[in-house]
Design a protein around this motif. Structure first.
Motif, PDB file in Angstrom:
ATOM      1  N   LYS A 190       0.761  -1.051  -0.066  1.00  0.00           N
ATOM      2  CA  LYS A 190       0.070  -0.061  -0.013  1.00  0.00           C
ATOM      3  C   LYS A 190       0.887   1.156   0.032  1.00  0.00           C
ATOM      4  CE  LYS A 190      -4.150  -1.978   2.309  1.00  0.00           C
ATOM      5  NZ  LYS A 190      -4.971  -1.478   3.114  1.00  0.00           N
TER       6      LYS A 190
ATOM      7  N   ARG B 298      -5.401  14.459 -12.006  1.00  0.00           N
ATOM      8  CA  ARG B 298      -6.167  13.335 -12.607  1.00  0.00           C
ATOM      9  C   ARG B 298      -5.268  12.224 -12.886  1.00  0.00           C
ATOM     10  NH1 ARG B 298      -9.014  14.964 -18.017  1.00  0.00           N
ATOM     11  NH2 ARG B 298      -9.532  17.020 -16.848  1.00  0.00           N
ATOM     12  N   LEU B 299      -5.661  11.177 -12.920  1.00  0.00           N
ATOM     13  CA  LEU B 299      -5.306   9.774 -13.012  1.00  0.00           C
ATOM     14  C   LEU B 299      -4.795   9.708 -14.429  1.00  0.00           C
ATOM     15  CD1 LEU B 299      -4.525   6.921 -11.731  1.00  0.00           C
ATOM     16  CD2 LEU B 299      -7.015   6.172 -13.002  1.00  0.00           C
TER      17      LEU B 299
ATOM     18  N   TYR C 279      -0.916   2.922  -9.757  1.00  0.00           N
ATOM     19  CA  TYR C 279      -1.680   1.790 -10.009  1.00  0.00           C
ATOM     20  C   TYR C 279      -1.287   1.110 -11.129  1.00  0.00           C
ATOM     21  CZ  TYR C 279      -5.191   4.375  -7.133  1.00  0.00           C
ATOM     22  OH  TYR C 279      -5.819   4.963  -6.132  1.00  0.00           O
TER      23      TYR C 279
ATOM     24  N   LEU D 224     -10.352  -2.423 -18.294  1.00  0.00           N
ATOM     25  CA  LEU D 224      -9.138  -2.141 -17.818  1.00  0.00           C
ATOM     26  C   LEU D 224      -9.568  -2.452 -16.146  1.00  0.00           C
ATOM     27  CD1 LEU D 224      -6.500  -1.181 -18.401  1.00  0.00           C
ATOM     28  CD2 LEU D 224      -7.331   1.206 -17.788  1.00  0.00           C
TER      29      LEU D 224
ATOM     30  N   PHE E  77      -8.090  -2.576 -12.258  1.00  0.00           N
ATOM     31  CA  PHE E  77      -6.927  -2.013 -11.492  1.00  0.00           C
ATOM     32  C   PHE E  77      -6.427  -2.647 -10.466  1.00  0.00           C
ATOM     33  CE2 PHE E  77      -6.148   2.002 -13.682  1.00  0.00           C
ATOM     34  CZ  PHE E  77      -7.114   2.289 -14.366  1.00  0.00           C
ATOM     35  N   GLY E  78      -5.362  -2.502  -9.971  1.00  0.00           N
ATOM     36  CA  GLY E  78      -4.777  -3.091  -8.726  1.00  0.00           C
ATOM     37  C   GLY E  78      -5.198  -1.877  -7.457  1.00  0.00           C
ATOM     38  N   THR E  79      -5.175  -2.075  -6.559  1.00  0.00           N
ATOM     39  CA  THR E  79      -5.522  -1.218  -5.333  1.00  0.00           C
ATOM     40  C   THR E  79      -4.411  -0.111  -5.194  1.00  0.00           C
ATOM     41  OG1 THR E  79      -4.316  -2.699  -3.759  1.00  0.00           O
ATOM     42  CG2 THR E  79      -6.759  -3.031  -3.999  1.00  0.00           C
ATOM     43  N   GLY E  80      -3.329  -0.132  -5.756  1.00  0.00           N
ATOM     44  CA  GLY E  80      -2.371   1.076  -6.030  1.00  0.00           C
ATOM     45  C   GLY E  80      -1.570   1.037  -4.921  1.00  0.00           C
TER      46      GLY E  80
ATOM     47  N   TYR F 279     -16.397   4.811 -20.165  1.00  0.00           N
ATOM     48  CA  TYR F 279     -16.277   4.070 -18.745  1.00  0.00           C
ATOM     49  C   TYR F 279     -16.678   4.808 -17.744  1.00  0.00           C
ATOM     50  CZ  TYR F 279     -13.541   1.014 -22.192  1.00  0.00           C
ATOM     51  OH  TYR F 279     -13.016   0.173 -23.026  1.00  0.00           O
TER      52      TYR F 279
ATOM     53  N   TYR G 185     -15.929   4.681 -13.600  1.00  0.00           N
ATOM     54  CA  TYR G 185     -15.192   4.042 -12.448  1.00  0.00           C
ATOM     55  C   TYR G 185     -15.563   4.596 -11.222  1.00  0.00           C
ATOM     56  CZ  TYR G 185     -12.045   1.157 -15.446  1.00  0.00           C
ATOM     57  OH  TYR G 185     -11.524   0.309 -16.286  1.00  0.00           O
TER      58      TYR G 185
ATOM     59  N   GLN H 205     -13.570   5.185  -7.584  1.00  0.00           N
ATOM     60  CA  GLN H 205     -12.337   5.290  -6.823  1.00  0.00           C
ATOM     61  C   GLN H 205     -12.275   5.346  -5.369  1.00  0.00           C
ATOM     62  OE1 GLN H 205      -9.665   8.175  -7.776  1.00  0.00           O
ATOM     63  NE2 GLN H 205      -7.622   6.944  -7.634  1.00  0.00           N
TER      64      GLN H 205
ATOM     65  N   GLY I 153      -7.840   2.720  -0.725  1.00  0.00           N
ATOM     66  CA  GLY I 153      -7.341   1.396  -0.446  1.00  0.00           C
ATOM     67  C   GLY I 153      -7.885   0.432  -1.119  1.00  0.00           C
ATOM     68  N   ARG I 154      -8.944   0.915  -2.283  1.00  0.00           N
ATOM     69  CA  ARG I 154      -9.607  -0.272  -2.931  1.00  0.00           C
ATOM     70  C   ARG I 154      -9.510  -0.156  -4.495  1.00  0.00           C
ATOM     71  NH1 ARG I 154     -15.504  -0.404  -0.224  1.00  0.00           N
ATOM     72  NH2 ARG I 154     -15.902  -1.446  -2.169  1.00  0.00           N
ATOM     73  N   GLY I 155      -8.449   0.912  -4.892  1.00  0.00           N
ATOM     74  CA  GLY I 155      -8.266   1.056  -6.402  1.00  0.00           C
ATOM     75  C   GLY I 155      -9.738   1.291  -7.124  1.00  0.00           C
ATOM     76  N   LEU I 156      -9.452   1.292  -8.259  1.00  0.00           N
ATOM     77  CA  LEU I 156     -10.590   1.705  -9.016  1.00  0.00           C
ATOM     78  C   LEU I 156     -11.558   0.475  -9.370  1.00  0.00           C
ATOM     79  CD1 LEU I 156      -8.060   3.752  -9.692  1.00  0.00           C
ATOM     80  CD2 LEU I 156      -9.552   4.540 -11.397  1.00  0.00           C
TER      81      LEU I 156
ATOM     82  N   LEU J  27     -14.666  -0.743 -11.781  1.00  0.00           N
ATOM     83  CA  LEU J  27     -15.366  -0.412 -13.111  1.00  0.00           C
ATOM     84  C   LEU J  27     -17.015  -0.586 -12.884  1.00  0.00           C
ATOM     85  CD1 LEU J  27     -15.547   0.248 -16.247  1.00  0.00           C
ATOM     86  CD2 LEU J  27     -15.256  -2.577 -16.627  1.00  0.00           C
TER      87      LEU J  27
ATOM     88  N   GLU K 217     -21.136  -3.665 -14.717  1.00  0.00           N
ATOM     89  CA  GLU K 217     -20.273  -4.686 -13.855  1.00  0.00           C
ATOM     90  C   GLU K 217     -20.547  -4.968 -12.638  1.00  0.00           C
ATOM     91  OE1 GLU K 217     -16.989  -5.859 -15.246  1.00  0.00           O
ATOM     92  OE2 GLU K 217     -18.110  -5.794 -16.717  1.00  0.00           O
TER      93      GLU K 217
ATOM     94  N   PHE L  25     -15.574   8.801  -5.052  1.00  0.00           N
ATOM     95  CA  PHE L  25     -15.018   9.504  -6.259  1.00  0.00           C
ATOM     96  C   PHE L  25     -15.222   8.758  -7.616  1.00  0.00           C
ATOM     97  CE2 PHE L  25     -12.529  13.248  -7.757  1.00  0.00           C
ATOM     98  CZ  PHE L  25     -11.548  12.668  -8.464  1.00  0.00           C
TER      99      PHE L  25
ATOM    100  N   LEU M 126     -15.228   8.420 -11.693  1.00  0.00           N
ATOM    101  CA  LEU M 126     -14.137   8.836 -12.799  1.00  0.00           C
ATOM    102  C   LEU M 126     -14.884   8.274 -14.141  1.00  0.00           C
ATOM    103  CD1 LEU M 126     -10.760   7.862 -11.512  1.00  0.00           C
ATOM    104  CD2 LEU M 126     -11.481  10.106 -12.137  1.00  0.00           C
TER     105      LEU M 126
ATOM    106  N   PHE N  58      -8.493   9.306 -18.419  1.00  0.00           N
ATOM    107  CA  PHE N  58      -9.541   9.719 -17.645  1.00  0.00           C
ATOM    108  C   PHE N  58      -9.934  11.259 -17.318  1.00  0.00           C
ATOM    109  CE2 PHE N  58     -10.047   5.779 -15.325  1.00  0.00           C
ATOM    110  CZ  PHE N  58      -9.143   4.943 -15.641  1.00  0.00           C
TER     111      PHE N  58
END
Lengths: 110, 113
Positions: free
Chosen positions: A9, A43-44, A86, A98, A100-103, B34, B36, B38, B41-44, B46, B59, B88, B90, B104
């Motif tokens: 993390k 932004r990402l 990420y 797509l 994603f992992g949790t970052g 798309y 998403y 966010q 601690g749990r990422g993004l 979909l 999804e 949040f 996106l 994004f």
């Protein structure tokens, strides 16, 4: 179903030290892997793609299909590298998704 | 060049009120779109994706819905917001081709009170 795992993390390193952000994936098809970065209050944004085999801002990542990994590396960390990173996997096909992992939060200190 | 716009940037809504978040893309045609969410601690995660006008895939089951009334417009809606809808959100687009990642938007911070 596909899955992306980022085990850390938080990764804290000193300026000038090497950085390795770990990413492992599981996917039955042929994956496309990406690294995204999110700087504070921005932004990402896409950092790099495995398909282009490029180096962006000194970062590189090699897709290792045998180990199902796509670790992000940089030989010498800079303060401005501090951000949330990420790892993401894109599935095949026209309706690709797509995942994603949790970052991992990278913190570079002096 | 292509740009993606998302608004509003922040939104505070009472429980039970409706929601409409809008996303538009410029400079391209027939993009994949798309939504998403966010979470720390749990990422993004979909929520929805669309490969064409009127084509929406969900999804995860939830209190939200999505629509694509025009080629480059994607809307996230709810008839009655729940506290758990806070987060949040996106929007993203991609050309739907191999080798391309997603681009994004700047996101919407939704707080349900």
């Amino acid at each position: 179903a596909q899955r992306v795992t980022q085990p850390e993390k938080l990764l804290s390193v000193f300026k000038g030290a090497p950085v390795e952000l770990k990413c492992n994936y599981s996917y039955s098809g042929s994956p496309e892997l990406f690294w995204y970065v999110q700087y504070s209050r921005q932004r990402l944004q896409l950092l790099l793609r495995h398909i282009s085999r490029e180096s962006i801002k000194g970062f590189t990542a090699d897709l290792n299909k045998g180990e199902t990994s796509f670790h992000l590396k940089k030989p010498f960390a800079q303060e401005e590298d501090s951000a949330m990173y990420y790892c993401a996997l894109k599935t095949a096909g026209t309706a690709s998704k797509l995942t994603f992992g949790t970052g991992t939060r990278l913190q570079v200190t002096l | 060049s292509q740009t993606i716009h998302q608004w509003p940037a922040t939104l505070v809504q009472p429980v039970g009120s409706p929601l409409s978040l809008e996303c538009t893309v410029e400079g391209t045609s027939n993009p994949n779109l798309y939504w998403y969410r966010q979470a720390a601690g749990r990422g993004l995660q979909l929520l929805f994706y669309s490969v064409g006008i009127g084509q929406i895939s969900s999804e995860v089951p939830q209190n939200l819905s999505a629509s694509r009334p025009q080629d480059r417009q994607f809307i996230l809606s709810s008839k009655k917001l729940l506290l758990s809808d806070s987060g949040f959100y996106l929007c993203a687009w991609s050309p739907g081709q191999v080798g391309y990642g997603y681009t994004f938007g700047s996101g919407t911070r939704l707080t349900v009170v």
